[in-house]
Scaffold this motif. Structure first.
Motif, PDB file in Angstrom:
ATOM      1  N   HIS A 153       0.799  -1.227   0.000  1.00  0.00           N
ATOM      2  CA  HIS A 153       0.000   0.000   0.000  1.00  0.00           C
ATOM      3  C   HIS A 153       0.830   1.275   0.000  1.00  0.00           C
ATOM      4  O   HIS A 153       0.415   2.274  -0.570  1.00  0.00           O
ATOM      5  N   ARG A 154       1.956   1.277   0.680  1.00  0.00           N
ATOM      6  CA  ARG A 154       2.721   2.527   0.855  1.00  0.00           C
ATOM      7  C   ARG A 154       4.206   2.235   0.723  1.00  0.00           C
ATOM      8  O   ARG A 154       4.694   1.164   1.104  1.00  0.00           O
ATOM      9  N   VAL A 155       4.952   3.234   0.221  1.00  0.00           N
ATOM     10  CA  VAL A 155       6.404   3.139   0.077  1.00  0.00           C
ATOM     11  C   VAL A 155       7.045   4.382   0.683  1.00  0.00           C
ATOM     12  O   VAL A 155       6.558   5.496   0.478  1.00  0.00           O
ATOM     13  N   LEU A 156       8.117   4.173   1.436  1.00  0.00           N
ATOM     14  CA  LEU A 156       8.921   5.271   1.986  1.00  0.00           C
ATOM     15  C   LEU A 156      10.357   5.082   1.528  1.00  0.00           C
ATOM     16  O   LEU A 156      10.900   3.970   1.604  1.00  0.00           O
ATOM     17  N   PHE A 157      10.978   6.155   1.043  1.00  0.00           N
ATOM     18  CA  PHE A 157      12.392   6.106   0.682  1.00  0.00           C
ATOM     19  C   PHE A 157      13.218   6.607   1.852  1.00  0.00           C
ATOM     20  O   PHE A 157      13.036   7.736   2.331  1.00  0.00           O
ATOM     21  N   LYS A 158      14.143   5.745   2.326  1.00  0.00           N
ATOM     22  CA  LYS A 158      14.892   6.034   3.545  1.00  0.00           C
ATOM     23  C   LYS A 158      16.183   5.217   3.530  1.00  0.00           C
ATOM     24  O   LYS A 158      16.182   4.044   3.122  1.00  0.00           O
ATOM     25  N   PHE A 216       2.051   2.696   7.599  1.00  0.00           N
ATOM     26  CA  PHE A 216       3.106   2.956   8.576  1.00  0.00           C
ATOM     27  C   PHE A 216       3.590   4.377   8.390  1.00  0.00           C
ATOM     28  O   PHE A 216       3.361   5.011   7.356  1.00  0.00           O
ATOM     29  N   ARG A 217       4.313   4.888   9.392  1.00  0.00           N
ATOM     30  CA  ARG A 217       5.002   6.171   9.298  1.00  0.00           C
ATOM     31  C   ARG A 217       6.332   6.071  10.041  1.00  0.00           C
ATOM     32  O   ARG A 217       6.470   5.320  11.001  1.00  0.00           O
ATOM     33  N   ASN A 218       7.291   6.855   9.575  1.00  0.00           N
ATOM     34  CA  ASN A 218       8.607   6.937  10.204  1.00  0.00           C
ATOM     35  C   ASN A 218       8.725   8.255  10.965  1.00  0.00           C
ATOM     36  O   ASN A 218       8.299   9.297  10.469  1.00  0.00           O
ATOM     37  N   LEU A 219       9.274   8.203  12.173  1.00  0.00           N
ATOM     38  CA  LEU A 219       9.440   9.418  12.962  1.00  0.00           C
ATOM     39  C   LEU A 219      10.615   9.253  13.898  1.00  0.00           C
ATOM     40  O   LEU A 219      11.086   8.141  14.158  1.00  0.00           O
ATOM     41  N   LYS A 220      11.113  10.388  14.392  1.00  0.00           N
ATOM     42  CA  LYS A 220      12.154  10.407  15.415  1.00  0.00           C
ATOM     43  C   LYS A 220      11.494  10.751  16.750  1.00  0.00           C
ATOM     44  O   LYS A 220      10.723  11.702  16.844  1.00  0.00           O
ATOM     45  N   VAL A 276       1.416  11.437  11.583  1.00  0.00           N
ATOM     46  CA  VAL A 276       2.185  11.969  12.712  1.00  0.00           C
ATOM     47  C   VAL A 276       1.986  13.475  12.738  1.00  0.00           C
ATOM     48  O   VAL A 276       2.374  14.170  11.798  1.00  0.00           O
ATOM     49  N   ARG A 277       1.362  13.991  13.790  1.00  0.00           N
ATOM     50  CA  ARG A 277       1.056  15.416  13.911  1.00  0.00           C
ATOM     51  C   ARG A 277       1.109  15.837  15.376  1.00  0.00           C
ATOM     52  O   ARG A 277       0.859  15.020  16.267  1.00  0.00           O
ATOM     53  N   ASP A 278       1.395  17.103  15.620  1.00  0.00           N
ATOM     54  CA  ASP A 278       1.251  17.679  16.962  1.00  0.00           C
ATOM     55  C   ASP A 278      -0.198  18.119  17.096  1.00  0.00           C
ATOM     56  O   ASP A 278      -0.572  19.222  16.718  1.00  0.00           O
ATOM     57  N   LEU A 279      -1.038  17.276  17.669  1.00  0.00           N
ATOM     58  CA  LEU A 279      -2.476  17.511  17.677  1.00  0.00           C
ATOM     59  C   LEU A 279      -2.921  18.498  18.747  1.00  0.00           C
ATOM     60  O   LEU A 279      -3.949  19.162  18.586  1.00  0.00           O
ATOM     61  N   ASN A 280      -2.197  18.572  19.858  1.00  0.00           N
ATOM     62  CA  ASN A 280      -2.618  19.448  20.955  1.00  0.00           C
ATOM     63  C   ASN A 280      -1.672  20.627  21.165  1.00  0.00           C
ATOM     64  O   ASN A 280      -1.716  21.291  22.200  1.00  0.00           O
TER      65      ASN A 280
END
Length: 308
Positions: A153-158, A216-220, A276-280
């Motif tokens: 479904h999804r591809v990330l280049f990393k 999926f998502r990638n984050l630090k 991935v978001r800063d929701l608050n």
């Protein structure tokens, strides 16, 4: 399924920093069986966005396509006359088609994750299409023929191995209708960009773990012991929100003994997309997840000071 799906485009005008005008329809483009949409940045033009469109149908006799409208901003006044350019046809079930960063191959490319569990559309793959010339070249299949029909479904280049080249991170699943021919499975994996950066043959696969299947998502994420490279996965079939991280000092994902996982939530239903978001607005990243639980839900998760 409808014979025709119409892609609607809207303009959202910023009135000030605190409020927005209501969305305003500015036109429509008729695309048969339109499905996923995405934008790619076209640095060669002033109207810098191309619109990517995947199409598919449940019919066993129809293949999916990927279409593109170049410089979509040029068409605001005449969407009814807009025509798409076919980048690829005869696909199984193209999902989140996306632009390939120019740094990967040094030219404009598009990546197509393909396939789904619908009968006659289960034989998916990851394809690349060269759009750097006047005529699209490809699609080129870079996933192998490991047992079973996988869908992506999804591809990330990393860069996963620290060699400076951008590799591919993805999830895949197989949910065979007749399990006598193939077993169910799902994987989080990465595909190694070869030293010669070719894209016309299969890339080497490295499985990170089993369970993740669709998005999926990638984050630090910062912790009291430092910042970790994390992949958050929404698992549709196993009904889990999970996180995976590496303790390698250079954030490489090559040593499975340094890769760790934990389940965040196993009671939220079948999970689909994740952002991935800063929701608050507290300066920290949160997870925004879509679930089929409670008749359909959007769930927010705050990441604690030590996510481990």
């Amino acid at each position: 399924m409808n014979n025709k799906v119409v892609t609607l485009l809207f303009a959202l005008n910023v009135a000030n920093l605190n409020c927005f005008d209501l969305p305003r329809k500015i036109g429509q483009i008729s695309v048969k069986h339109a499905a996923f949409l995405n934008f790619r940045t076209n640095t060669a033009t002033s109207n810098k966005y191309d619109l990517l469109i995947s199409t598919f149908t449940g019919s066993p006799f129809s293949g999916g396509t990927v279409e593109m409208i170049s410089n979509v901003g040029d068409h605001y006044d005449n969407f009814g006359q807009t025509r798409t350019v076919k980048l690829a046809g005869g696909l199984a079930w193209p999902n989140e088609v996306a632009s390939v960063p120019d740094a990967v191959f040094g030219k404009s490319m598009v990546v197509i994750p393909d396939g789904f569990l619908v009968p006659f559309h289960t034989k998916g793959a990851i394809y690349l299409v060269d759009i750097s010339t006047g005529s699209p070249q490809g699609p080129y299949k870079i996933t192998g023929n490991k047992e079973g029909n996988w869908f992506y479904h999804r591809v990330l280049f990393k860069d996963m191995d620290g060699d400076g080249d951008l590799d591919i991170v993805t999830c895949r699943a197989r949910e065979p209708i007749f399990t006598i021919f193939s077993s169910k499975d799902s994987e989080l994996l990465w595909l190694e960009n070869p030293d010669n950066h070719q894209y016309t043959s299969v890339w080497q696969e490295h499985v990170i773990t089993h369970g993740p299947d669709v998005y999926f998502r990638n984050l630090k994420i910062a912790t009291p012991d430092g910042t970790f490279d994390v992949i958050a996965t929404t698992e549709f079939f196993t009904r889990k929100l999970s996180i995976h991280w590496t303790t390698d000092s250079q954030n490489r994902w090559t040593d499975n003994s340094k890769i760790h996982s934990r389940v965040v939530d196993s009671n939220a239903g079948a999970l689909f997309d994740i952002e991935v978001r800063d929701l608050n607005a507290d300066g920290k990243q949160d997870l925004l997840v879509v679930s089929n639980g409670n008749n359909g839900s959007v769930l927010a998760y705050e990441i604690p000071n030590d996510f481990r």
